[in-house]
Design a protein around this motif. Structure first.
Motif, PDB file in Angstrom:
ATOM      1  N   ARG A 160       0.852  -1.194   0.000  1.00  0.00           N
ATOM      2  CA  ARG A 160       0.000   0.000   0.000  1.00  0.00           C
ATOM      3  C   ARG A 160       0.886   1.242   0.000  1.00  0.00           C
ATOM      4  N   VAL A 161       0.726   2.080  -1.018  1.00  0.00           N
ATOM      5  CA  VAL A 161       1.552   3.274  -1.171  1.00  0.00           C
ATOM      6  C   VAL A 161       0.630   4.477  -1.343  1.00  0.00           C
ATOM      7  N   PRO A 162       1.088   5.671  -0.992  1.00  0.00           N
ATOM      8  CA  PRO A 162       0.261   6.866  -1.195  1.00  0.00           C
ATOM      9  C   PRO A 162       0.136   7.212  -2.670  1.00  0.00           C
ATOM     10  N   ILE A 217       6.802   6.441   2.329  1.00  0.00           N
ATOM     11  CA  ILE A 217       6.832   7.460   1.285  1.00  0.00           C
ATOM     12  C   ILE A 217       5.882   8.580   1.717  1.00  0.00           C
ATOM     13  N   GLU A 218       6.413   9.762   1.905  1.00  0.00           N
ATOM     14  CA  GLU A 218       5.626  10.917   2.320  1.00  0.00           C
ATOM     15  C   GLU A 218       5.501  11.888   1.146  1.00  0.00           C
ATOM     16  N   VAL A 219       4.288  12.377   0.929  1.00  0.00           N
ATOM     17  CA  VAL A 219       4.041  13.366  -0.125  1.00  0.00           C
ATOM     18  C   VAL A 219       4.076  14.739   0.522  1.00  0.00           C
ATOM     19  N   ALA A 220       5.108  15.527   0.205  1.00  0.00           N
ATOM     20  CA  ALA A 220       5.265  16.845   0.814  1.00  0.00           C
ATOM     21  C   ALA A 220       4.395  17.894   0.140  1.00  0.00           C
ATOM     22  N   SER A 221       4.277  17.840  -1.187  1.00  0.00           N
ATOM     23  CA  SER A 221       3.468  18.827  -1.910  1.00  0.00           C
ATOM     24  C   SER A 221       3.076  18.248  -3.261  1.00  0.00           C
TER      25      SER A 221
END
Length: 213
Positions: free
Chosen positions: A15-17, A83-87
């Motif tokens: 599961r990924v963003p 995995i982080e989505v910053a913008s």
């Protein structure tokens, strides 16, 4: 044979963003150095995504002291911890190779400005690679719906109970003043008063005639 391979690859999916080219992401991955293992973060702009299924990869580019650095990660690799989505980036291309020829401010990607929830939902639906992939915000909405349902059940249960300190009237007990029960302070109508003697039945009859002298 192809069905067996597809089932094995499907089991390896993670599961990924949701993200796409132009988004700024922060990748936390494991680095193995001999017997040591540590976690390193790599933050940059996604310039491309390619492949499908377990073979899908994405390339992240950043500027390090004026030098462009790119790194390609397998999307479903077990070494990627997070995995982080910053913008979100506002771009119109799937491959941002033109960023390699730019430096400084020219290498920046314009950030997307949301106009509302509908715009964000349209972005998520357009960037979703698969129908069964998780959508951001679904878990929060489910928790809010469950909390509202619990509050409604608690309110319904509170309305059905009697208030504290007040006893509910018994259904079998008749109310005061109903027919069939005389008040406590008045004697029954059938009983005679206690201070008056009972009436003599012979008192009402005519006296016997006295014999004539």
């Amino acid at each position: 044979m192809s069905g067996v391979i597809e089932s094995i690859e499907r089991a390896q999916l993670r599961r990924v963003p949701v993200f796409q080219s132009g988004d700024r992401v922060r990748v936390h991955f494991q680095v193995v150095e001999g017997t040591r293992r540590r976690t390193q973060a790599f933050e940059g702009v996604v310039i491309k995504r390619q492949g499908t299924g377990a073979r899908e990869t994405f390339t992240v580019r950043k500027q390090s002291f004026g030098v462009g650095v790119e790194r390609t990660f397998p999307l479903h690799s077990p070494k990627i911890e997070q995995i982080e989505v910053a913008s979100r980036g506002d771009v119109r291309r799937a491959k941002l190779y033109y960023l390699r020829d730019r430096v400084g401010r020219g290498a920046r990607v314009r950030e997307r400005r949301w106009t509302g929830a509908a715009d964000e939902q349209a972005y998520v639906e357009g960037a979703m690679p698969a129908d069964d992939a998780p959508r951001p915000g679904e878990e929060e909405l489910a928790e809010v719906a469950a909390a509202e349902e619990e509050e409604e059940e608690a309110a319904a249960a509170a309305e059905g109970e009697a208030p504290a300190g007040e006893a509910a009237p018994a259904e079998d007990a008749p109310a005061a003043g109903e027919a069939g029960e005389a008040p406590a302070d008045e004697p029954p109508a059938d009983d005679a008063p206690a201070d008056e003697p009972p009436a003599d039945p012979q008192a009402s009859e005519e006296p016997d005639e006295q014999p004539s002298s």
